[in-house]
Design an enzyme around this catalytic site. Structure first.
Site, mmCIF file in Angstrom:
data_model
loop_
_atom_site.group_PDB
_atom_site.id
_atom_site.type_symbol
_atom_site.label_atom_id
_atom_site.label_comp_id
_atom_site.label_asym_id
_atom_site.label_seq_id
_atom_site.Cartn_x
_atom_site.Cartn_y
_atom_site.Cartn_z
ATOM 1 N N HIS A 21 21.286 -3.136 46.640
ATOM 2 C CA HIS A 21 20.264 -2.902 45.607
ATOM 3 C C HIS A 21 19.262 -4.050 45.547
ATOM 4 O O HIS A 21 18.714 -4.352 44.498
ATOM 5 C CB HIS A 21 20.918 -2.641 44.245
ATOM 6 C CG HIS A 21 21.621 -1.304 44.187
ATOM 7 N ND1 HIS A 21 20.944 -0.131 43.960
ATOM 8 C CD2 HIS A 21 22.910 -0.968 44.384
ATOM 9 C CE1 HIS A 21 21.812 0.882 43.981
ATOM 10 N NE2 HIS A 21 23.002 0.400 44.256
ATOM 11 N N THR A 22 19.064 -4.691 46.667
ATOM 12 C CA THR A 22 18.059 -5.760 46.749
ATOM 13 C C THR A 22 16.810 -5.272 47.471
ATOM 14 O O THR A 22 15.739 -5.832 47.287
ATOM 15 C CB THR A 22 18.613 -6.976 47.512
ATOM 16 O OG1 THR A 22 19.267 -6.489 48.684
ATOM 17 C CG2 THR A 22 19.590 -7.763 46.666
ATOM 18 N N GLY A 70 27.094 12.165 52.196
ATOM 19 C CA GLY A 70 27.250 11.793 50.783
ATOM 20 C C GLY A 70 28.284 10.709 50.562
ATOM 21 O O GLY A 70 28.880 10.634 49.494
ATOM 22 N N ASP A 94 17.938 1.461 54.935
ATOM 23 C CA ASP A 94 18.691 2.422 55.755
ATOM 24 C C ASP A 94 17.885 2.903 56.953
ATOM 25 O O ASP A 94 18.368 2.929 58.092
ATOM 26 C CB ASP A 94 19.103 3.631 54.902
ATOM 27 C CG ASP A 94 19.849 3.222 53.647
ATOM 28 O OD1 ASP A 94 20.281 2.058 53.574
ATOM 29 O OD2 ASP A 94 19.985 4.066 52.750
ATOM 30 N N TYR A 136 20.221 5.884 40.375
ATOM 31 C CA TYR A 136 19.538 5.000 41.324
ATOM 32 C C TYR A 136 18.109 4.740 40.854
ATOM 33 O O TYR A 136 17.659 3.597 40.771
ATOM 34 C CB TYR A 136 19.538 5.660 42.708
ATOM 35 C CG TYR A 136 18.962 4.795 43.804
ATOM 36 C CD1 TYR A 136 19.783 3.997 44.594
ATOM 37 C CD2 TYR A 136 17.592 4.765 44.055
ATOM 38 C CE1 TYR A 136 19.262 3.195 45.591
ATOM 39 C CE2 TYR A 136 17.066 3.968 45.055
ATOM 40 C CZ TYR A 136 17.901 3.192 45.825
ATOM 41 O OH TYR A 136 17.374 2.392 46.811
HETATM 42 C C1 GLA Z 1 20.679 3.423 49.255
HETATM 43 C C2 GLA Z 1 19.186 3.287 49.519
HETATM 44 C C3 GLA Z 1 18.853 1.912 50.084
HETATM 45 C C4 GLA Z 1 19.459 0.803 49.219
HETATM 46 C C5 GLA Z 1 20.927 1.073 48.912
HETATM 47 C C6 GLA Z 1 21.505 0.094 47.918
HETATM 48 O O1 GLA Z 1 21.376 3.393 50.450
HETATM 49 O O2 GLA Z 1 18.743 4.272 50.429
HETATM 50 O O3 GLA Z 1 17.470 1.768 50.198
HETATM 51 O O4 GLA Z 1 18.715 0.619 48.046
HETATM 52 O O5 GLA Z 1 21.120 2.378 48.399
HETATM 53 O O6 GLA Z 1 21.531 -1.190 48.440
#
Ligand code: GLA
Length: 385
Positions: free
Chosen positions: A34-35, A121, A171, A220
């Site tokens: 979550h950075t 998921g 990701d 989120y």
């Molecule tokens: C998901 C999002 C990423 C990231 C992570 C948490 O995977 O797609 O961009 O924010 O959560 O680190």
């Protein structure tokens, strides 16, 4: 299915041979959770599980896509992209085509056969893998000029605009640019990155809690808004705060009374997590895997208590891992609310880890976890058939 069988199935479904095979992997994030959407730092690696697309170009603008995993076929025209609520997976393909066309590229028709072994998921980015595999397939078959970083950004835009998750860049970036046996240390502000070799006497073990993720998209997006709120509040005092990346833990402590307590707790996770990533990269390069593992535990505690994106099942998996001899570090990985943990385990302790953690977790939760050792793989590749 073996790759030969894949080609046979393509012939049967579309009555012609495939021209190319594209492979894009899922990812596991070692630290830095979550950075990314706070302009911060992350350290993911590509896993040896992927989405494959077998494809052949068409002379018209029809896309015929068949998913082996969903047992569904769909047909649409690239000149008329519309959300499909009956086949969710198709939206990722359409989203990517839509983003290409927004750039001015006209995507030609294609026959596509898709399959994958990234569990869906479960926080290992099966969606990013599907987006990146689609983007690469379009790039080759339509003959587009696009560099890898722009392609990752395009896939992120597809997820945000078409799927509605206000995700960061981690990701899609690692699924595009990651390399075998390395972790990718990424600065999510300027997208500069470094591939850090993973040469250690330990294995990366992924534990899938099999807990269905719930509320993931809304929570989120909520976390993201809370972080932006905290950044705005700090900008009003400090100036030059574009994102939480620009705030040190000390600055946050000093001004914590200037924002709701909830925002403060969210921000504290982010600013300390950024520091953990920087330290973790240092430890990894120095071969100090113990210190790296300690930071993984700290990251988990911060995600659980401050950011509140863990869940009882993930906490149990981390506790069981920590009690196991040979475990160096453990934490939840990905967005949270279910999904997987990532563990660093001494090579000789892996078998015992798999057996014991699996058994105890099932006894406690009645869920049968999936526990596997992962060898970091390459980002997206394609080959002509
Ligand atoms: C998901 C999002 C990423 C990231 C992570 C948490 O995977 O797609 O961009 O924010 O959560 O680190």
């Amino acid at each position: 299915m073996t790759l030969d069988k894949f080609a046979d199935t393509f012939r049967r479904v579309f009555e012609r041979p495939p021209e190319i095979e594209t492979r894009a992997p899922g990812r596991v994030n070692l630290i830095g959770e979550h950075t990314d959407y706070n302009d911060g730092f992350v350290l993911p690696a590509d896993i040896d599980r992927a989405i494959w697309i077998y494809a052949a170009a068409r002379d018209d603008r029809l896309v015929r896509a068949h998913s082996l995993d969903f047992g569904q076929t769909t047909v649409f025209n690239t000149a008329k992209i519309e959300r499909d609520d009956n086949a969710i997976w198709v939206n990722y393909i359409q989203g990517v085509i839509h983003e290409y066309q927004k750039r001015g590229d006209t995507i030609r028709g294609m026959d596509l056969l898709l399959s994958g072994n990234v569990p869906m998921g479960s926080g290992l980015s099966s969606s990013a893998a599907l987006e990146v595999a689609t983007a690469e397939t379009c790039r080759i078959l339509t003959g587009l000029e696009i560099d890898p970083v722009s392609m990752a950004l395009l896939c992120q835009a597809a997820e945000r605009n078409f799927i509605g998750v206000q995700c960061g860049i981690m990701d899609q970036f690692v699924s595009t640019l990651g390399r075998e046996n390395t972790a990718l240390f990424l600065d999510c502000r300027d997208l500069s990155y470094e591939l850090v070799p993973l040469k250690m006497q330990a294995r990366i073990v992924i534990c899938d809690s099999r807990k269905q993720r719930s509320l993931q998209t809304s929570e989120y997006n909520k976390r993201r808004a809370e972080c932006e709120g905290a950044a705005r509040a700090l900008d009003a005092i400090l100036g030059n705060v574009k994102a939480l990346r620009d705030v040190s833990p000390e600055q946050l402590e000093e001004h914590k009374d200037r924002m709701p307590e909830l925002w403060y707790r969210r921000a504290r996770h982010v600013v300390t997590e950024n520091q953990r990533v920087l330290s973790a990269v240092g430890f990894l390069k120095a071969g100090d895997i113990r210190q790296f593992g300690r930071l993984m535990y700290d990251s988990h505690a911060s995600l659980r208590d401050g950011y509140e994106v863990s869940c009882p099942e993930l906490d149990i998996l981390v506790e069981l891992a920590a009690a196991q001899q040979g475990t160096i570090g453990a934490r939840m990985t990905g967005a949270g609310f279910g999904g997987c943990t990532v563990n660093l385990v001494s090579s000789e302790a892996v078998a015992e880890f798999q057996a014991t953690v699996g058994e105890k977790y099932q006894a406690k939760t009645s869920l049968k976890p999936m526990i596997y050792v992962c060898s970091p793989s390459n980002g997206v590749t394609h080959r002509r058939l």
